[in-house]
Design an enzyme around this catalytic site. Structure first.
Site, PDB file in Angstrom:
ATOM      1  N   HIS A  89       0.951  -1.078  -0.010  1.00  0.00           N
ATOM      2  CA  HIS A  89       0.101  -0.006  -0.013  1.00  0.00           C
ATOM      3  C   HIS A  89       1.019   1.191   0.015  1.00  0.00           C
ATOM      4  O   HIS A  89       0.491   2.390  -0.614  1.00  0.00           O
ATOM      5  CB  HIS A  89      -1.200   0.182   1.223  1.00  0.00           C
ATOM      6  CG  HIS A  89      -2.180  -0.903   0.973  1.00  0.00           C
ATOM      7  ND1 HIS A  89      -3.454  -0.147   0.895  1.00  0.00           N
ATOM      8  CD2 HIS A  89      -2.462  -2.176   0.886  1.00  0.00           C
ATOM      9  CE1 HIS A  89      -4.305  -1.209   0.613  1.00  0.00           C
ATOM     10  NE2 HIS A  89      -3.810  -2.137   0.548  1.00  0.00           N
ATOM     11  N   HIS A 211      -0.702 -13.558  -1.821  1.00  0.00           N
ATOM     12  CA  HIS A 211      -2.007 -14.080  -1.270  1.00  0.00           C
ATOM     13  C   HIS A 211      -1.714 -15.517  -0.806  1.00  0.00           C
ATOM     14  O   HIS A 211      -2.743 -16.200  -0.218  1.00  0.00           O
ATOM     15  CB  HIS A 211      -3.273 -13.965  -2.146  1.00  0.00           C
ATOM     16  CG  HIS A 211      -3.681 -12.542  -2.385  1.00  0.00           C
ATOM     17  ND1 HIS A 211      -4.457 -12.337  -3.287  1.00  0.00           N
ATOM     18  CD2 HIS A 211      -3.124 -11.534  -1.744  1.00  0.00           C
ATOM     19  CE1 HIS A 211      -4.566 -10.747  -3.415  1.00  0.00           C
ATOM     20  NE2 HIS A 211      -3.780 -10.390  -2.565  1.00  0.00           N
ATOM     21  N   THR A 212      -0.492 -16.372  -0.837  1.00  0.00           N
ATOM     22  CA  THR A 212      -0.256 -17.608  -0.101  1.00  0.00           C
ATOM     23  C   THR A 212      -0.334 -17.347   1.306  1.00  0.00           C
ATOM     24  O   THR A 212      -0.409 -18.558   1.966  1.00  0.00           O
ATOM     25  CB  THR A 212       1.129 -18.188  -0.740  1.00  0.00           C
ATOM     26  OG1 THR A 212       0.958 -19.555  -0.381  1.00  0.00           O
ATOM     27  CG2 THR A 212       2.134 -17.335  -0.291  1.00  0.00           C
ATOM     28  N   ASP A 260      -5.555 -18.312   1.202  1.00  0.00           N
ATOM     29  CA  ASP A 260      -5.127 -19.549   0.736  1.00  0.00           C
ATOM     30  C   ASP A 260      -5.707 -20.540   1.841  1.00  0.00           C
ATOM     31  O   ASP A 260      -5.370 -20.773   3.066  1.00  0.00           O
ATOM     32  CB  ASP A 260      -3.674 -19.760   0.731  1.00  0.00           C
ATOM     33  CG  ASP A 260      -3.070 -21.151   0.361  1.00  0.00           C
ATOM     34  OD1 ASP A 260      -3.877 -21.967   0.344  1.00  0.00           O
ATOM     35  OD2 ASP A 260      -2.007 -21.437   0.329  1.00  0.00           O
ATOM     36  N   ASP A 268       4.303 -20.815  -0.003  1.00  0.00           N
ATOM     37  CA  ASP A 268       4.430 -21.703  -1.015  1.00  0.00           C
ATOM     38  C   ASP A 268       3.622 -21.372  -2.187  1.00  0.00           C
ATOM     39  O   ASP A 268       2.921 -20.427  -2.578  1.00  0.00           O
ATOM     40  CB  ASP A 268       4.032 -23.017  -0.517  1.00  0.00           C
ATOM     41  CG  ASP A 268       2.452 -23.281  -0.194  1.00  0.00           C
ATOM     42  OD1 ASP A 268       1.770 -22.410  -0.620  1.00  0.00           O
ATOM     43  OD2 ASP A 268       2.247 -24.434   0.700  1.00  0.00           O
TER      44      ASP A 268
END
Length: 347
Positions: A89, A211-212, A260, A268
């Site tokens: 951000h 986003h994992t 996730d 990962d």
């Protein structure tokens, strides 16, 4: 055979991280920089940052950052993903200049779009500790850059070399927050934004892989679950069983859901595997696997060993943290005494 072709395509376009080896050091007196400038160029990315910037003037800088991040995330593990999001951000508005940290009426931090950001207190704690041994020498922008890498690495993510020497912005405007890519944009809009940063489509897909780890507030996805395209129904592209889970989980906007669902605390490539199974949480996640420009990259990262994603994430992050930086040469920034307040302005 198709998978092999796509994988070769991805490997061919891997690039080395751009890091300048300049030797610019802060002048005597630290802090500095009282000039105002409401806007500044995003380019060029080449600047006076240096890998050895703090070697002589604040040799324990990274050690202090690593120690503080470990202390805080041990108590609250969710701060790791939060720091990475805070960096995104910051860099996604006017560049990696710590403008997101300024806390005054009308600042980016006070924007409604920033209300779920976290990690500010940790950055201030690091700054306070560094000021004891290196007063006036280390910028908040460099602290945020170092802290986000430390948090990612401690979560099992990759390590990348950070060049330092950023100065802090004296300006921060809530209206600029709309520049940050939202979870509801289409790929064309996202790609235009990334290209304005000097990043490419590979960087878009790879950095989305953050986003994992981490969570999303249910308020950001309720329209997909309860009123998709004003139909009062659910987005049909979501796997039905997963959509049912999300609907039960997200009755309230203040609730959170892992980005996730399968390995939420492991850095990962499971995120990409989830996308192929129509288990993307945000609209932008789902768009990655639908759009013909990004779908082959999603497929490649899903099918190849996690190491390939980790390596490219490091490359893309090293590019991102050089976007729109202010250096001593620019003479438009400062080294703040406190990260939430400009030295030279009263708000």
């Amino acid at each position: 055979m198709k998978s092999a072709v796509v994988s070769v395509f991805v490997l061919v376009i891997l690039v080395a991280w751009p890091v300048s080896a300049g030797k610019d050091l802060p002048g005597e007196g630290g802090y500095g920089g009282d000039e105002e400038e409401d806007t500044k160029s995003w380019f060029p990315l080449d600047n006076l940052l240096s890998l050895s910037y703090y070697d002589k003037i604040c040799p324990n800088f990274e050690k202090i950052v690593d120690t503080k991040v470990r202390e805080w995330t041990k108590t609250d593990p969710s701060l790791g993903p939060a720091l990475l999001r805070l960096l995104f951000h910051d860099c996604g508005v006017t560049g990696c200049d710590a403008s997101i940290l300024l806390d005054h009426k009308g600042s980016e931090r006070r924007s409604p779009a920033s209300k779920t950001l976290r990690g500010f207190e940790l950055i201030e704690d690091i700054k306070s500790e560094i000021e004891k041994s290196c007063p006036g020498l280390v910028s908040c922008a460099d602290i945020l850059t170092a802290a986000s890498r430390s948090a990612t690495y401690q979560l099992g993510g990759p390590y990348w070399p950070n060049a330092y020497g950023r100065r802090d912005s004296t300006n921060s405007y809530a209206r600029d927050v709309e520049k940050v890519p939202s979870g509801r944009r289409d790929i064309t809009g996202l790609l235009e934004t990334f290209q304005s940063y000097g990043l490419n489509i590979l960087d878009l897909v790879v950095l989305s892989g953050a986003h994992t780890i981490g969570k999303a507030y249910c308020g950001t996805i309720q329209s997909r679950l309860y009123n998709f395209n004003a139909t009062h129904g659910t987005d049909p592209s979501i796997d039905p069983k997963y959509a049912d889970f999300l609907r039960r989980k997200c009755r309230w906007a203040s609730e959170t859901v892992y980005l996730d669902a399968m390995t939420p605390v492991v850095f990962d490539n499971q995120y990409y595997i989830n996308l192929q199974k129509n288990m993307g949480v945000l609209t932008t996640d789902a768009e990655l696997v639908k759009d013909p420009r990004t779908a082959p990259l999603v497929k490649a990262f899903a099918e190849q060993p996690p190491q390939m994603f980790r390596h490219q994430f490091a490359v893309s992050m090293a590019k991102l943290v050089n976007v729109g930086v202010i250096t001593g040469e620019d003479r438009t920034g400062e080294i703040r005494r406190v990260c939430s307040k400009s030295n030279s302005k009263r708000y």
